[in-house]
Design a protein around this motif. Structure first.
Motif, short mmCIF file in Angstrom:
data_model
loop_
_atom_site.label_atom_id
_atom_site.label_comp_id
_atom_site.label_asym_id
_atom_site.label_seq_id
_atom_site.Cartn_x
_atom_site.Cartn_y
_atom_site.Cartn_z
N ASP A 1 0.70 -1.25 -0.04
CA ASP A 1 0.02 0.03 0.21
C ASP A 1 1.11 1.32 0.17
OD1 ASP A 1 -1.58 2.13 0.82
OD2 ASP A 1 -3.02 0.89 1.55
N GLN A 2 1.06 1.69 -1.07
CA GLN A 2 2.06 2.97 -1.38
C GLN A 2 1.58 4.17 -0.15
OE1 GLN A 2 4.74 3.15 -3.61
NE2 GLN A 2 5.20 4.67 -2.12
N GLU A 3 0.33 4.50 -0.03
CA GLU A 3 -0.09 5.55 0.94
C GLU A 3 0.52 5.33 2.32
OE1 GLU A 3 -4.01 7.92 2.09
OE2 GLU A 3 -4.07 6.66 0.34
N ARG A 4 0.13 3.92 2.56
CA ARG A 4 0.47 3.57 4.19
C ARG A 4 2.11 3.61 4.23
NH1 ARG A 4 -1.83 -1.63 6.20
NH2 ARG A 4 -1.08 -0.98 8.15
N THR A 5 2.74 3.23 3.14
CA THR A 5 4.20 3.01 3.27
C THR A 5 4.73 4.48 3.10
OG1 THR A 5 4.04 1.14 1.81
CG2 THR A 5 6.24 2.40 2.06
N ASP A 6 4.37 5.49 2.62
CA ASP A 6 4.35 6.71 2.67
C ASP A 6 4.54 7.59 3.76
OD1 ASP A 6 5.25 6.57 -0.38
OD2 ASP A 6 3.52 7.60 -0.86
N LYS A 7 3.31 7.14 4.42
CA LYS A 7 2.98 7.89 5.67
C LYS A 7 3.81 7.19 7.02
CE LYS A 7 -0.91 8.42 8.99
NZ LYS A 7 -0.09 8.20 10.31
N PHE A 8 4.11 6.04 6.99
CA PHE A 8 5.20 5.43 7.77
C PHE A 8 6.52 5.96 7.83
CE2 PHE A 8 8.26 2.13 9.01
CZ PHE A 8 7.88 1.95 10.22
N LEU A 9 6.98 6.00 6.46
CA LEU A 9 8.21 6.39 6.32
C LEU A 9 8.50 7.96 6.44
CD1 LEU A 9 9.23 4.46 3.08
CD2 LEU A 9 9.84 3.81 5.53
N ASN A 10 7.30 8.72 6.21
CA ASN A 10 7.35 10.20 6.54
C ASN A 10 7.68 10.53 7.71
OD1 ASN A 10 7.70 10.97 3.65
ND2 ASN A 10 5.18 10.88 3.54
N GLU A 11 7.12 9.43 8.70
CA GLU A 11 7.10 9.80 10.04
C GLU A 11 8.35 9.02 11.01
OE1 GLU A 11 3.12 8.69 11.27
OE2 GLU A 11 2.15 10.30 10.27
N ASN A 12 8.88 8.18 10.13
CA ASN A 12 10.03 7.44 10.74
C ASN A 12 11.27 8.21 11.02
OD1 ASN A 12 12.25 5.01 10.56
ND2 ASN A 12 10.54 4.46 11.95
N GLU A 13 12.10 8.42 11.79
CA GLU A 13 13.18 9.11 11.91
C GLU A 13 14.65 8.31 11.34
OE1 GLU A 13 14.34 10.32 15.82
OE2 GLU A 13 12.45 11.48 16.09
N LYS A 14 14.54 7.18 11.40
CA LYS A 14 15.54 6.54 10.49
C LYS A 14 15.40 6.42 9.28
CE LYS A 14 16.36 2.82 14.40
NZ LYS A 14 16.33 1.48 14.66
N ALA A 15 14.31 6.25 8.86
CA ALA A 15 13.90 6.33 7.39
C ALA A 15 14.36 7.73 6.75
CB ALA A 15 12.52 6.07 6.93
N LEU A 16 13.75 8.84 7.47
CA LEU A 16 14.20 10.12 7.12
C LEU A 16 15.81 10.61 7.07
CD1 LEU A 16 11.32 11.90 8.90
CD2 LEU A 16 11.73 11.67 6.40
N ARG A 17 16.48 9.91 8.19
CA ARG A 17 17.94 10.16 8.06
C ARG A 17 18.45 9.52 6.86
NH1 ARG A 17 17.69 9.78 13.83
NH2 ARG A 17 17.77 7.52 13.90
N MET A 18 17.95 8.17 6.47
CA MET A 18 18.43 7.42 5.26
C MET A 18 18.13 8.19 3.98
SD MET A 18 17.69 3.36 5.98
CE MET A 18 16.63 3.15 7.23
N ALA A 19 17.08 8.88 4.01
CA ALA A 19 16.61 9.31 2.61
C ALA A 19 17.59 10.53 2.40
CB ALA A 19 15.23 10.09 2.92
N GLU A 20 17.99 11.34 3.77
CA GLU A 20 18.78 12.41 3.75
C GLU A 20 20.36 12.15 3.15
OE1 GLU A 20 20.76 15.60 6.96
OE2 GLU A 20 19.25 14.47 7.53
N GLY A 21 20.70 10.87 3.85
CA GLY A 21 21.91 10.36 3.45
C GLY A 21 21.89 9.92 1.98
N MET A 22 20.96 9.34 1.46
CA MET A 22 21.00 8.81 0.08
C MET A 22 20.97 10.15 -0.98
SD MET A 22 21.11 5.86 -0.28
CE MET A 22 21.08 6.11 -2.22
N ALA A 23 20.02 11.16 -0.47
CA ALA A 23 20.15 12.63 -1.18
C ALA A 23 21.59 13.10 -1.39
CB ALA A 23 19.06 13.56 -0.62
N GLU A 24 22.02 13.04 -0.15
CA GLU A 24 23.63 13.68 -0.06
C GLU A 24 24.43 12.86 -1.04
OE1 GLU A 24 26.78 15.16 3.15
OE2 GLU A 24 26.11 13.16 3.40
#
Length: 272
Positions: free
Chosen positions: A113-136
């Motif tokens: 479920d893309q919507e549920r996945t997006d919500k979970f990852l958008n609210e998860n600190e580890k996922a957000l740090r990984m996304a920040e690192g991947m962007a860098e």
């Protein structure tokens, strides 16, 4: 078509057979393999590998590395990764950004479920740090002319172990690309053809992995390898097909069989 193989398989074949690395690398080249996939930490610590590959007329298709972006900033490691790829003549690096721990079960409930996945990852600190690192690292790669990819990694603790998780990262990082691993969508029982359609616009690399009761050569397992590789080829894909079967009991034979099978599929695809 272009075929590569994981250098780890060559190393394991040497252990299993007692043959030398130059001999096995020559065998790989004779089998139609043009390049190797190699780990950044290994390559950095084994400078002699550059000479071995050159002597065998083998290139480096991709340099991969594991990170812990969920817990720390890894800028210097990212710079080293990119520089290693540049030195090896590889135009691509594969990044496994990190893993969940206690969040794993909650994340698994969102898969599909893309919507549920997006919500979970958008609210998860580890996922957000990984996304920040991947962007860098993707931005650093772009500056150096190195493309950065993620793959559908076969570990339920990974946020990129499913299509919806990969699409979350891809949506946040426009320049990020995909390695499509044929054997890993079974991690969440996702359909391989549906996954291909969902990700194909960002795919620039393919890992050819079949599945069996143990690690097997391409074509010896239960996955529809001929069908999915044909679909990928007929889409106009021009990149590498990387042979992958970690811990196969007879790596030397498996490498040969996999290379032959991929070439057979390509020949039939082009003839049809």
């Amino acid at each position: 078509m272009k075929i590569s193989v994981f250098y780890d398989h060559i190393l394991q074949a040497a252990e299993q057979t007692g043959k030398s690395l130059p001999e096995l690398l020559h065998e790989a080249r004779e089998s139609g393999i043009e390049a190797v996939e190699i780990n950044m930490t290994y390559l950095s610590g084994h400078e002699e590998t550059y000479g071995l590959l050159e002597a065998a007329d083998l290139k480096v298709s991709c340099v991969y590395e594991f990170y812990e972006m969920e817990s720390r900033r890894e800028t210097e490691r990212a710079r080293k990764h990119i520089e290693t790829a540049r030195k090896a003549g590889a135009g691509m690096i594969l990044v496994v950004p990190g893993f969940f721990s206690e969040e794993t079960e909650s994340f698994r409930e969102c898969v599909g479920d893309q919507e549920r996945t997006d919500k979970f990852l958008n609210e998860n600190e580890k996922a957000l740090r990984m996304a920040e690192g991947m962007a860098e690292i993707t931005a650093l790669g772009a500056e150096a002319g190195i493309r950065v990819v993620i793959e559908d990694f076969d570990d339920v603790r990974s946020p990129i172990s499913c299509v919806s998780g990969m699409k979350w990262f891809l949506g946040r990082i426009p320049e990020l690309k995909v390695t499509f691993d044929t054997g890993n969508f079974i991690t969440h029982k996702e359909d391989i053809f549906t996954a291909w359609q969902a990700l194909r616009d960002r795919v620039i690399h393919v890992h050819c992995k079949d599945r069996g009761t143990q690690s097997v050569a391409v074509g010896d397992g239960y996955l529809p390898m001929a069908e999915i590789l044909t679909e990928i080829l007929q889409s106009g894909y021009q990149g590498y097909f990387a042979i992958e079967h970690f811990d196969a009991p007879e790596q030397e034979n498996c490498i040969r069989r996999s290379a032959a099978k991929i070439q057979e599929i390509a020949f039939i695809s082009q003839s049809s």
